[in-house]
Design a protein around this motif. Structure first.
Motif: not given
Length: 375
Positions: A244-256
């Motif tokens: 399933a396609d997902v937005d990579l930024m949904m996984l990287l944004d929490p690291y901010a």
């Protein structure tokens, strides 16, 4: 085609019931029409073979491990042989007069079996092979002769379509069960973490907020970790489906955080869930290396570039840097953070990792994954 035995089991039972009912019908027709056959004495051995094969396939197809090409091919060939024997036993004259073949209706069973085992394509192949045998035996090609072949093709298409729906339904059911289990486990962990770790971090942040020196720095770090952990336990659960396609930024944004800046393109960075999770895990490993080996408060920048040919994620810090020989030494000593957590994950996606660093000048880890490998 993947075996969805749970949903296919009723179909295989239906084939067995159909084959037995068709055998009874064949026996009735043989008894009724045997007097019109050119060589009636041979009809009884063929009928016995038909009955024996019906018993054998009923038990053979009952075991999912046996529903493989060898049995399917043998089933098709035996049935075609029974039908072909009609030309010798029944005779061309009787067949032309409308006398049924020795495999009438019984010959549809392997076609359905092929459709259940391999979908519409396999079913169509079996239907065409059986239809060609039927036409060759009858030696006539009028509208009535083609009707049987057309009906078998329609049956193969319908059953194959039903099997496709069953397979998709099984996959969706498994994903729903996995997602529900993951959600419940996440909620349980969130409760436990909220009642323990988050409260302790919040207490450290609150008590040390007004202090200076190392105590104040400790309070600040506790606040950052509290925010990151709270985002993690309350964040969105990504789909279990790895395609399933997902937005990579949904996984990287929490690291901010106050020390980590995440820069992203204007639009979503869409890719399969498996690839996105692997890239996010590699970024997490790179950030963990900064936490472990650099001074507290070291600034880190995560830059995501979404290009038509590839996706590139750069993790750059202003820390102490890494001497080239240290990476080789760490890998030889079994400390595989870079070798496995970063290079291994990106390598599995057919991507590349480039590490640029020098002592005192910070480090940049560049992860590049070609879109062609994301499928």
């Amino acid at each position: 085609m993947a075996e969805t035995s749970g949903l296919q089991t009723p179909l295989w039972r239906a084939i067995a019931v159909y084959r037995i009912a068709a055998l009874v019908y064949v026996a009735v027709l043989v008894v009724r029409n045997v007097g019109a056959y050119e060589r009636p004495i041979f009809a009884w051995p063929v009928l016995a073979l038909t009955a024996a094969w019906t018993v054998f396939t009923t038990y053979a197809y009952a075991v999912p491990a046996r529903r493989r090409p060898p049995l399917l091919v043998a089933d098709l060939l035996v049935t075609m042989g029974v039908m072909a024997s009609s030309a010798f036993i029944v005779g061309p004259q009787a067949l032309t007069a409308g006398t049924p073949t020795l495999a009438v209706s019984w010959h549809v069973a392997p076609v359905i079996a092929w459709a259940v085992a391999g979908g519409r394509r396999w079913g169509i192949i079996a239907a065409l092979a059986m239809g060609a045998t039927d036409l060759a035996v009858r030696a006539r090609y009028d509208q009535a002769a083609f009707t049987g072949t057309v009906l078998m093709l329609l049956a193969a298409l319908a059953v194959g379509y039903l099997v496709g729906i069953a397979e998709v339904s099984q996959q969706r059911l498994e994903r729903a069960i996995q997602l529900e289990a993951a959600t419940r486990e996440r909620e349980r962990l969130a409760r436990d973490i909220h009642d323990s770790v988050l409260q302790v971090l919040a207490l450290v942040k609150r008590k040390g907020a007004h202090l200076d020196g190392e105590a104040g720095e400790l309070a600040r770090l506790a606040g950052e970790q509290e925010a990151a952990l709270r985002t993690l336990v309350t964040g969105r659960v990504e789909p279990v489906d790895e395609h399933a396609d997902v937005d990579l930024m949904m996984l990287l944004d929490p690291y901010a955080s106050t020390t980590v800046s995440v820069a992203a393109p204007a639009g979503a960075v869409r890719m399969p869930s498996r690839a996105a999770n692997e890239i996010a895990a590699a970024v997490a490993a790179a950030l963990d290396n900064v936490t472990r080996h650099c001074d507290p408060g070291t600034k880190v920048w995560v830059l995501v570039e979404d290009e038509p040919e590839s996706v590139t994620v750069s993790v750059r810090d202003e820390g102490c840097g890494i001497a080239p020989e240290r990476l080789v030494e760490a890998e030889s000593q079994g400390r595989l953070g870079v070798a496995q957590s970063i290079k291994g994950r990106i390598g599995d996606l057919a991507g590349t990792v480039r590490i640029t660093s020098a002592p005192g000048q910070g480090t940049e880890v560049e992860l590049t994954v070609p879109r062609a490998s994301l499928g």
